[in-house]
Design an enzyme around this catalytic site. Structure first.
Site, PDB file in Angstrom:
ATOM      1  N   LYS A 179      16.473   9.257   3.560  1.00 33.52           N
ATOM      2  CA  LYS A 179      15.930   7.896   3.627  1.00 33.52           C
ATOM      3  C   LYS A 179      15.456   7.579   5.044  1.00 33.52           C
ATOM      4  CE  LYS A 179      15.322   3.572   2.128  1.00 33.52           C
ATOM      5  NZ  LYS A 179      16.091   2.551   2.766  1.00 33.52           N
ATOM      6  N   ASN A 183      11.905   6.084   6.206  1.00 26.25           N
ATOM      7  CA  ASN A 183      11.810   4.837   6.974  1.00 26.25           C
ATOM      8  C   ASN A 183      11.117   5.038   8.326  1.00 26.25           C
ATOM      9  OD1 ASN A 183      14.912   3.756   5.597  1.00 26.25           O
ATOM     10  ND2 ASN A 183      12.961   2.746   5.287  1.00 26.25           N
ATOM     11  N   ASN A 197       3.132  -1.974   2.147  1.00 25.69           N
ATOM     12  CA  ASN A 197       3.345  -0.514   2.050  1.00 25.69           C
ATOM     13  C   ASN A 197       2.154   0.211   1.426  1.00 25.69           C
ATOM     14  OD1 ASN A 197       5.806  -1.173   3.065  1.00 25.69           O
ATOM     15  ND2 ASN A 197       7.003  -0.550   1.271  1.00 25.69           N
TER      16      ASN A 197
HETATM   17  O1  KPL Z   1      13.520   0.892   2.918  1.00 28.86           O
HETATM   18  C1  KPL Z   1      12.430   0.373   2.952  1.00 28.86           C
HETATM   19  C2  KPL Z   1      12.309  -0.779   3.880  1.00 28.86           C
HETATM   20  O2  KPL Z   1      11.372  -1.539   3.798  1.00 28.86           O
HETATM   21  O3  KPL Z   1      13.218  -0.938   4.712  1.00 28.86           O
HETATM   22  C3  KPL Z   1      11.293   0.933   2.170  1.00 28.86           C
HETATM   23  C4  KPL Z   1      11.822   1.969   1.220  1.00 28.86           C
HETATM   24  C5  KPL Z   1      10.323   1.562   3.114  1.00 28.86           C
HETATM   25  C6  KPL Z   1      10.593  -0.059   1.281  1.00 28.86           C
HETATM   26  O4  KPL Z   1       9.810  -0.957   1.936  1.00 28.86           O
END
Ligand code: KPL
Length: 299
Positions: A179, A183, A197
């Site tokens: 993750k 990010n 996004n």
């Molecule tokens: O985790 C996210 C965030 O915005 O902090 C994602 C998965 C990128 C979704 O916007």
């Protein structure tokens, strides 16, 4: 009797989890910073309709023990928020953290002698007003013991079959790193360009997106996480498409001129990279981090 849990940080994500955990059979109390309130009424808007619930609301003065604490503050605020509640912990208290980024889990784990469940979530939720939470996407929430044990705690049975929860992770650190890599690409780019996004896939941004993925993948390769590096282009594409309408959390924070999680996301990765014998060149990521570290113009 219903299992009890507390949520500290009842913002957008915390509010969403208050509804989710209530639906999963928990008696949920919120912990916030308004000393005078005893109940907080929240409305959750979803594409299927809306629901309003009143949650018991505790200030940091409350003294009763906490058995299960979900931490949904921003990651840089988690350690302080949890430390302020530590007088309410027993020898069995478990904390669950859902913050973005890395670098703060060991300190949290120490506060509960290792009983830390680390998590990551791609749930999308905004907070159009203090009493309203708006679901933008169910996403998936992955949970596992930070210490790495295979067996899930008993309360996991309540949530494991919900559409938003993945199977128990026996290696949550790997899940958090996967993750983190995503990010590191999506959050700074959407925040600095101030775009949702989905617009990352526009032709104008294609080259920058590809460079960002390459630089992040180069660091993961050197750190020995070759699988994360290899799958990154595919995973980033997937998350962008799944959350195309959403604003990343970093973009939303920046629009509010609030502190962003850049240190826990990009700062953490570049710090790990700087400890490598052969550091990969990552000029784009370094320029993003220094842009994100600049104070807002009128501050
Ligand atoms: O985790 C996210 C965030 O915005 O902090 C994602 C998965 C990128 C979704 O916007």
């Amino acid at each position: 009797m219903k299992p009890r849990c507390h949520i500290v940080g009842p913002g957008a994500l915390g509010g969403l989890f208050a509804f989710r955990l209530t639906a999963a059979g928990f008696h949920v109390s919120l912990i916030g910073q308004h000393p005078a309130t005893q109940q907080q009424k929240l409305t959750l808007l979803t594409p299927k309709g809306q629901q309003t619930l009143e949650f018991p609301y505790e200030s940091s003065n409350t003294k009763s023990p906490i058995s299960l604490l979900w931490v949904t503050t921003k990651s840089f605020a988690a350690l302080n928020a949890v430390t302020r509640l530590s007088h309410r912990f027993t020898s069995e208290t478990v904390i669950v953290t859902l913050g973005n980024g890395m670098g703060y889990h060991n300190a949290l784990s120490t506060l509960v002698s290792g009983r830390l469940v680390a998590g990551s979530t791609t749930a999308g939720c905004s907070s159009p007003s203090t009493q309203t939470r708006k679901l933008a996407g169910e996403g998936k929430t992955r949970l596992g013991w930070w210490a790495g044990a295979e067996t899930a705690p008993d309360w996991f049975a309540n949530i494991k079959d919900t559409p938003w929860c993945s199977d128990w992770e026996s290696n949550i650190e790997q899940a958090l790193l996967e993750k983190l890599a995503i990010n590191c690409v999506i959050n700074p780019m959407t925040a600095l360009l101030n775009i949702p996004n989905g617009q990352l896939l526009d032709n104008t941004h294609q080259q920058t997106l590809a460079t960002a993925i390459e630089e992040v993948a180069a660091i993961f390769n050197r750190l020995g996480h070759t699988d994360i590096a290899k799958n990154l282009p595919h995973r980033v594409g997937h998350v962008i498409s799944d959350t195309a309408q959403n604003s990343s959390s970093m973009r939303t924070d920046r629009q509010r001129q609030a502190t962003t999680e850049h240190e826990e996301i990009l700062g953490y990765l570049l710090e790990r990279s700087s400890g490598l014998k052969e550091k990969p060149l990552t000029p784009l990521l370094c320029s993003w981090l220094s842009a994100l570290r600049q104070p807002y113009p009128d501050q």
